[in-house]
Design a protein around this motif. Sequence first.
Motif, PDB file in Angstrom:
ATOM      1  N   PHE A 101       0.834  -1.209   0.000  1.00  9.30           N
ATOM      2  CA  PHE A 101       0.000   0.000   0.000  1.00  9.30           C
ATOM      3  C   PHE A 101       0.866   1.255   0.000  1.00  9.30           C
ATOM      4  O   PHE A 101       0.581   2.222  -0.714  1.00  9.30           O
ATOM      5  CB  PHE A 101      -0.924  -0.001   1.216  1.00  9.30           C
ATOM      6  N   ILE A 102       1.931   1.233   0.808  1.00 10.51           N
ATOM      7  CA  ILE A 102       2.817   2.393   0.873  1.00 10.51           C
ATOM      8  C   ILE A 102       3.478   2.643  -0.480  1.00 10.51           C
ATOM      9  O   ILE A 102       3.577   3.794  -0.936  1.00 10.51           O
ATOM     10  CB  ILE A 102       3.890   2.176   1.971  1.00 10.51           C
ATOM     11  N   LEU A 103       3.902   1.582  -1.135  1.00 11.73           N
ATOM     12  CA  LEU A 103       4.546   1.735  -2.436  1.00 11.73           C
ATOM     13  C   LEU A 103       3.571   2.232  -3.488  1.00 11.73           C
ATOM     14  O   LEU A 103       3.941   2.981  -4.401  1.00 11.73           O
ATOM     15  CB  LEU A 103       5.156   0.401  -2.872  1.00 11.73           C
ATOM     16  N   ALA A 104       2.303   1.823  -3.395  1.00 12.03           N
ATOM     17  CA  ALA A 104       1.324   2.162  -4.433  1.00 12.03           C
ATOM     18  C   ALA A 104       0.674   3.523  -4.222  1.00 12.03           C
ATOM     19  O   ALA A 104       0.268   4.160  -5.194  1.00 12.03           O
ATOM     20  CB  ALA A 104       0.240   1.077  -4.491  1.00 12.03           C
ATOM     21  N   HIS A 105       0.583   4.013  -2.987  1.00 11.44           N
ATOM     22  CA  HIS A 105      -0.238   5.196  -2.730  1.00 11.44           C
ATOM     23  C   HIS A 105       0.484   6.277  -1.936  1.00 11.44           C
ATOM     24  O   HIS A 105      -0.157   7.142  -1.349  1.00 11.44           O
ATOM     25  CB  HIS A 105      -1.514   4.787  -1.980  1.00 11.44           C
ATOM     26  N   THR A 106       1.790   6.262  -1.911  1.00 15.60           N
ATOM     27  CA  THR A 106       2.543   7.331  -1.251  1.00 15.60           C
ATOM     28  C   THR A 106       3.778   7.669  -2.070  1.00 15.60           C
ATOM     29  O   THR A 106       4.182   6.900  -2.944  1.00 15.60           O
ATOM     30  CB  THR A 106       3.003   6.938   0.178  1.00 15.60           C
ATOM     31  N   SER A 107       4.355   8.826  -1.763  1.00 19.06           N
ATOM     32  CA  SER A 107       5.638   9.225  -2.348  1.00 19.06           C
ATOM     33  C   SER A 107       6.601   9.525  -1.216  1.00 19.06           C
ATOM     34  O   SER A 107       6.234  10.238  -0.265  1.00 19.06           O
ATOM     35  CB  SER A 107       5.484  10.473  -3.233  1.00 19.06           C
ATOM     36  N   PRO A 108       7.833   8.998  -1.274  1.00 12.01           N
ATOM     37  CA  PRO A 108       8.772   9.236  -0.166  1.00 12.01           C
ATOM     38  C   PRO A 108       9.439  10.594  -0.268  1.00 12.01           C
ATOM     39  O   PRO A 108       9.676  11.120  -1.356  1.00 12.01           O
ATOM     40  CB  PRO A 108       9.788   8.110  -0.337  1.00 12.01           C
ATOM     41  N   CYS A 109       9.734  11.167   0.888  1.00 14.25           N
ATOM     42  CA  CYS A 109      10.517  12.400   0.924  1.00 14.25           C
ATOM     43  C   CYS A 109      11.917  12.101   0.393  1.00 14.25           C
ATOM     44  O   CYS A 109      12.525  11.099   0.772  1.00 14.25           O
ATOM     45  CB  CYS A 109      10.593  12.925   2.353  1.00 14.25           C
ATOM     46  N   PRO A 110      12.466  12.925  -0.494  1.00  9.52           N
ATOM     47  CA  PRO A 110      13.787  12.636  -1.058  1.00  9.52           C
ATOM     48  C   PRO A 110      14.922  12.770  -0.053  1.00  9.52           C
ATOM     49  O   PRO A 110      16.035  12.323  -0.315  1.00  9.52           O
ATOM     50  CB  PRO A 110      13.927  13.673  -2.176  1.00  9.52           C
ATOM     51  N   TYR A 111      14.633  13.363   1.115  1.00 12.31           N
ATOM     52  CA  TYR A 111      15.704  13.569   2.088  1.00 12.31           C
ATOM     53  C   TYR A 111      15.644  12.578   3.252  1.00 12.31           C
ATOM     54  O   TYR A 111      16.620  11.910   3.557  1.00 12.31           O
ATOM     55  CB  TYR A 111      15.650  14.997   2.631  1.00 12.31           C
ATOM     56  N   CYS A 112      14.466  12.457   3.891  1.00 10.55           N
ATOM     57  CA  CYS A 112      14.371  11.570   5.058  1.00 10.55           C
ATOM     58  C   CYS A 112      13.599  10.296   4.768  1.00 10.55           C
ATOM     59  O   CYS A 112      13.455   9.447   5.657  1.00 10.55           O
ATOM     60  CB  CYS A 112      13.733  12.306   6.233  1.00 10.55           C
ATOM     61  N   HIS A 164       2.978  20.050  -5.158  1.00 11.40           N
ATOM     62  CA  HIS A 164       4.083  20.621  -4.376  1.00 11.40           C
ATOM     63  C   HIS A 164       3.868  20.215  -2.931  1.00 11.40           C
ATOM     64  O   HIS A 164       2.944  20.677  -2.265  1.00 11.40           O
ATOM     65  CB  HIS A 164       4.094  22.154  -4.525  1.00 11.40           C
ATOM     66  N   MET A 165       4.733  19.339  -2.419  1.00  7.81           N
ATOM     67  CA  MET A 165       4.571  18.780  -1.074  1.00  7.81           C
ATOM     68  C   MET A 165       5.651  19.326  -0.135  1.00  7.81           C
ATOM     69  O   MET A 165       6.752  19.697  -0.574  1.00  7.81           O
ATOM     70  CB  MET A 165       4.670  17.253  -1.120  1.00  7.81           C
ATOM     71  N   THR A 166       5.328  19.361   1.147  1.00  8.85           N
ATOM     72  CA  THR A 166       6.292  19.698   2.190  1.00  8.85           C
ATOM     73  C   THR A 166       6.289  18.573   3.208  1.00  8.85           C
ATOM     74  O   THR A 166       5.237  18.266   3.777  1.00  8.85           O
ATOM     75  CB  THR A 166       5.942  21.029   2.881  1.00  8.85           C
ATOM     76  N   CYS A 167       7.427  17.961   3.422  1.00  8.48           N
ATOM     77  CA  CYS A 167       7.529  16.823   4.325  1.00  8.48           C
ATOM     78  C   CYS A 167       7.186  17.252   5.756  1.00  8.48           C
ATOM     79  O   CYS A 167       7.714  18.246   6.259  1.00  8.48           O
ATOM     80  CB  CYS A 167       8.935  16.229   4.280  1.00  8.48           C
ATOM     81  N   SER A 168       6.311  16.502   6.391  1.00  7.26           N
ATOM     82  CA  SER A 168       5.927  16.822   7.765  1.00  7.26           C
ATOM     83  C   SER A 168       7.045  16.530   8.751  1.00  7.26           C
ATOM     84  O   SER A 168       7.042  17.047   9.865  1.00  7.26           O
ATOM     85  CB  SER A 168       4.682  16.018   8.159  1.00  7.26           C
ATOM     86  N   GLN A 169       8.004  15.717   8.341  1.00  5.41           N
ATOM     87  CA  GLN A 169       9.087  15.336   9.245  1.00  5.41           C
ATOM     88  C   GLN A 169      10.243  16.332   9.206  1.00  5.41           C
ATOM     89  O   GLN A 169      10.665  16.853  10.230  1.00  5.41           O
ATOM     90  CB  GLN A 169       9.601  13.941   8.871  1.00  5.41           C
ATOM     91  N   CYS A 170      10.766  16.612   8.006  1.00  6.59           N
ATOM     92  CA  CYS A 170      11.965  17.450   7.910  1.00  6.59           C
ATOM     93  C   CYS A 170      11.714  18.750   7.143  1.00  6.59           C
ATOM     94  O   CYS A 170      12.650  19.515   6.914  1.00  6.59           O
ATOM     95  CB  CYS A 170      13.091  16.669   7.234  1.00  6.59           C
ATOM     96  N   LYS A 171      10.454  18.995   6.720  1.00  7.73           N
ATOM     97  CA  LYS A 171      10.060  20.239   6.041  1.00  7.73           C
ATOM     98  C   LYS A 171      10.720  20.405   4.675  1.00  7.73           C
ATOM     99  O   LYS A 171      10.806  21.517   4.149  1.00  7.73           O
ATOM    100  CB  LYS A 171      10.368  21.468   6.913  1.00  7.73           C
ATOM    101  N   THR A 172      11.203  19.318   4.074  1.00  8.71           N
ATOM    102  CA  THR A 172      11.777  19.388   2.729  1.00  8.71           C
ATOM    103  C   THR A 172      10.667  19.550   1.700  1.00  8.71           C
ATOM    104  O   THR A 172       9.618  18.910   1.796  1.00  8.71           O
ATOM    105  CB  THR A 172      12.585  18.106   2.429  1.00  8.71           C
ATOM    106  N   HIS A 173      10.884  20.403   0.702  1.00  9.62           N
ATOM    107  CA  HIS A 173       9.925  20.588  -0.389  1.00  9.62           C
ATOM    108  C   HIS A 173      10.242  19.567  -1.491  1.00  9.62           C
ATOM    109  O   HIS A 173      11.400  19.432  -1.901  1.00  9.62           O
ATOM    110  CB  HIS A 173      10.014  22.011  -0.945  1.00  9.62           C
ATOM    111  N   PHE A 174       9.211  18.866  -1.994  1.00  8.16           N
ATOM    112  CA  PHE A 174       9.458  17.872  -3.036  1.00  8.16           C
ATOM    113  C   PHE A 174       8.229  17.702  -3.913  1.00  8.16           C
ATOM    114  O   PHE A 174       7.128  18.158  -3.578  1.00  8.16           O
ATOM    115  CB  PHE A 174       9.891  16.528  -2.430  1.00  8.16           C
ATOM    116  N   CYS A 175       8.437  17.053  -5.044  1.00 10.01           N
ATOM    117  CA  CYS A 175       7.363  16.793  -6.011  1.00 10.01           C
ATOM    118  C   CYS A 175       6.699  15.465  -5.672  1.00 10.01           C
ATOM    119  O   CYS A 175       7.376  14.446  -5.509  1.00 10.01           O
ATOM    120  CB  CYS A 175       7.927  16.769  -7.429  1.00 10.01           C
TER     121      CYS A 175
END
Length: 495
Positions: free
Chosen positions: A392-403, A415-426
């Motif tokens: 499910f995680i692989l099919a319906h989520t995108s990982p933060c490129p940093y953490c 345009h996403m902002t990681c809730s853990q490390c606040k990194t901006h990613f696609c």
Amino acid sequence: MADPATEDEHEEELNTLQSIYPELSISSRSPYVAEIDLVVAPVKPLLVSFVEEQGSHRLSYLSPLNITITLPEGYPAEEPPRLKLTTTPRWIPDTVLKKLQAECQSLWEEYGGMPILFAYISYLQESVETAFGLLDPSNKTPLELPRDMKPELLDFNAKMKREIFDKETFDCGICLEPKKGAACYRIERCGHVFCTPCLQDFYNNAVAEGDVNSVKCLDPSCGKTGDTRADRRQKPRLLSPKELLQVPLKKDVVKRFAEMRRKKKIEADKTIVNCPRKWCQGFARSDKYPKITDVTLLEDSDSEPEPEPEPEAHAVPPNPPEPEPEPEPSKNQEHDIEKRPGGVSTDRLAICEDCNLAFCSVCLASWHGDFVYCGPRKEAELSEEDQASLNFILAHTSPCPYCSVPSQKMHGCNHMTCSQCKTHFCYLCSSWLDPGNPYEHFNNKKKKECFQRLWDLEEGDGGDAAEAQAQFWEQEALRLQMEEVRVHEGGGGNT
């Protein structure tokens, strides 16, 4: 018999001195005995250490110097005033007190038999600025005092700070209204002041929503250096549980904050394993992250943020560190154990902090002793439930490129902002985005897979995230049932 003129001079000098120093009190038993307390507040906090204790303290206020003045019959023409200098507790060394008393004799001789009380008290007030010569100019060498003085001196320092703070007026940086210090709280680390109700409302909401990274100083400029890149990399320092109790927040709220901080640290530590019991899933005991029993006993270090530097603008963020390869098992396990100190190693032994189950941290089975070889679980050995969650995680989520924390989009742009490390990613390709211009990525023709796709999946991953999740688990349940049927049929054919 006392000279009436001299008595009048004594009384006049003390009355004049009392008009200048209202805190001066004249004894009711003798009109020629007076007493005054001088508040000791050095220009720089006095560095103090206590015997048999590590660390030091900077005290802005110390217990006052009590001056008892007795005017003899021959004062001022024939003899100087008699003085008694004391402090409670006696933090000023006796040698310093004797030196201060000797200065009175020197002043009397210098003034040639003239009244000197005002000059002497003025001299003592000037000496207060350097803590009577005890303040080290470099402020690096502490004044060592007996251990039993610590509680009284620290309490007095805190009490004086609070009394002075309560009388001042501050503009709250949240509601922007002037408030008396009695209704405010000063952040210990940076000194910014906010009214207590505003802090309580904000911190209570942040803890209730699980946003522990917002439990910090609320001044936007706090900790900023002016260097945009350096400020972006710098993580805010969170308030400690001890300070939150002083705001004050309720004990259960502070405990929830401390537990969430602890859980966040443990989950980021790959050396900590979870209990293999499905109904428990607690963490293994760890000296590094002790279980919280009393939040009032937590040290300030428990609230320090993990070092999570953000990537610099216009730079490719660093990849997460590669996990170290598992060591190859020895062919002679008994020989390996014999080489360890004492013959036995408990490196693999883990005990759940919740249910007290003793298990192996490598194979996650119940503890089998050090003399039984086991290897790490392989991906193929994942349980059906773990595999379904991973799918499910692989099919319906995108990982933060940093953490690498997975994120699921419920609605909005990509345009996403990681809730853990606040990194901006696609969200589409998990590429790092420049915080200064994150939308440039979606206008770049070279990024064919993301070009002009800012609003794709606007309603969430799969159009309707809830519906997609329900469909996924329905398919997983059907898959598991089919596998059970195949196993059953296979087993029946062998009978």
